[in-house]
Scaffold this motif. Structure first.
Motif, short mmCIF file in Angstrom:
data_model
loop_
_atom_site.label_atom_id
_atom_site.label_comp_id
_atom_site.label_asym_id
_atom_site.label_seq_id
_atom_site.Cartn_x
_atom_site.Cartn_y
_atom_site.Cartn_z
N HIS A 71 70.23 34.61 74.07
CA HIS A 71 68.77 34.58 73.96
C HIS A 71 68.31 35.18 72.64
CE1 HIS A 71 67.90 33.27 78.07
NE2 HIS A 71 69.04 33.86 78.35
N THR A 83 65.50 24.67 73.02
CA THR A 83 65.28 25.47 74.22
C THR A 83 64.58 26.77 73.86
OG1 THR A 83 67.19 24.50 75.31
CG2 THR A 83 66.41 26.59 76.18
N SER A 84 65.10 27.47 72.86
CA SER A 84 64.52 28.73 72.42
C SER A 84 63.08 28.52 71.95
CB SER A 84 65.38 29.32 71.30
OG SER A 84 64.81 30.48 70.75
N ARG A 86 61.00 26.07 72.73
CA ARG A 86 60.14 25.69 73.86
C ARG A 86 59.80 26.92 74.70
NH1 ARG A 86 63.32 22.37 75.87
NH2 ARG A 86 64.31 23.75 77.33
N GLU A 87 60.81 27.73 75.00
CA GLU A 87 60.58 28.89 75.85
C GLU A 87 59.68 29.93 75.21
OE1 GLU A 87 64.69 28.54 78.47
OE2 GLU A 87 64.60 30.03 76.87
N GLN A 88 59.70 30.00 73.89
CA GLN A 88 58.86 30.97 73.20
C GLN A 88 57.64 30.33 72.55
OE1 GLN A 88 60.36 34.22 70.99
NE2 GLN A 88 62.43 34.01 71.79
N CYS A 120 61.21 36.27 80.84
CA CYS A 120 60.98 34.84 81.01
C CYS A 120 59.69 34.53 80.27
CB CYS A 120 60.89 34.49 82.50
SG CYS A 120 60.67 32.74 82.80
N THR A 122 58.43 31.65 79.25
CA THR A 122 57.76 30.39 79.55
C THR A 122 56.36 30.66 80.10
OG1 THR A 122 59.86 29.31 79.96
CG2 THR A 122 57.91 28.24 80.88
N ILE A 155 64.72 32.54 84.21
CA ILE A 155 65.02 31.66 83.07
C ILE A 155 66.04 30.60 83.49
CG2 ILE A 155 66.11 31.55 80.78
CD1 ILE A 155 64.91 34.46 80.37
N ARG A 159 65.73 26.56 83.50
CA ARG A 159 66.67 25.72 82.76
C ARG A 159 67.42 24.76 83.67
NH1 ARG A 159 69.29 29.71 78.13
NH2 ARG A 159 67.37 29.99 76.94
#
Length: 167
Positions: A71, A83-84, A86-88, A120, A122, A155, A159
């Motif tokens: 992460h 992914t990183s 999008r999540e942030q 998390c 998101t 998380i 995913r």
């Protein structure tokens, strides 16, 4: 994430090496990936998510460090990692003062706990993540370990669901 067949049946039928590759993209803890693979076959999505919950509960502190290694720091998504990023997404467009405060708070947290601040992210804003970071900084190591375990489970659930929703 790599482009793999993602239906639950295809995932359950994947050979060991392919499944490990897919699972390590979800969570970088080898012990977690092994526990999920050993829970096959999963009868439905809920069974897979329950396997995630059980696997997370069984991880040692060292296993959690392996999981956190995958992460990025909050406020610094890994460049080129969809992914990183999008999540942030909540940090995108945040003003520089907030990003600077996140950087400073992350550094203080890492100095205290020896690992990245994990949340998390998101659906959270940069301001919300900064507030959570400040709220959790006073925790003792044992409390923070259990919070991290819960955040990693959330998380991983996101995913895993995203992985299955690609099919």
């Amino acid at each position: 994430m790599t482009n793999h067949p993602h239906t639950l049946d295809a995932l359950a039928a994947a050979d060991a090496a392919e499944l490990e590759e897919i699972l390590l993209e979800v969570c970088s803890s080898p012990r977690w990936a092994t526990a999920i693979a050993e829970a096959r076959p999963w009868s439905d999505r809920e069974t897979l998510l329950a396997a995630n919950s059980a696997a997370m509960a069984s991880l040692t502190t060292e296993d959690l460090r392996d999981a956190m290694a995958g992460h990025a720091r909050i406020g610094k998504p890994m460049a080129g990692d969809a992914t990183s990023e999008r999540e942030q997404a909540g940090t995108r467009g945040a003003n520089q003062a907030i990003l600077d405060e996140l950087h400073e708070a992350n550094a203080a947290y890492e100095a205290k706990f020896g690992h990245v601040f994990l949340i998390c992210a998101t659906g959270r804003t940069a301001v919300g993540m900064l507030a959570a970071l400040r709220e959790r900084h006073p925790n003792d190591a044992a409390t923070e370990t259990e919070i991290v375990r819960g955040e990693l489970r959330k998380i991983n659930d996101i995913r895993l669901n995203r992985l299955l929703d690609k099919s």
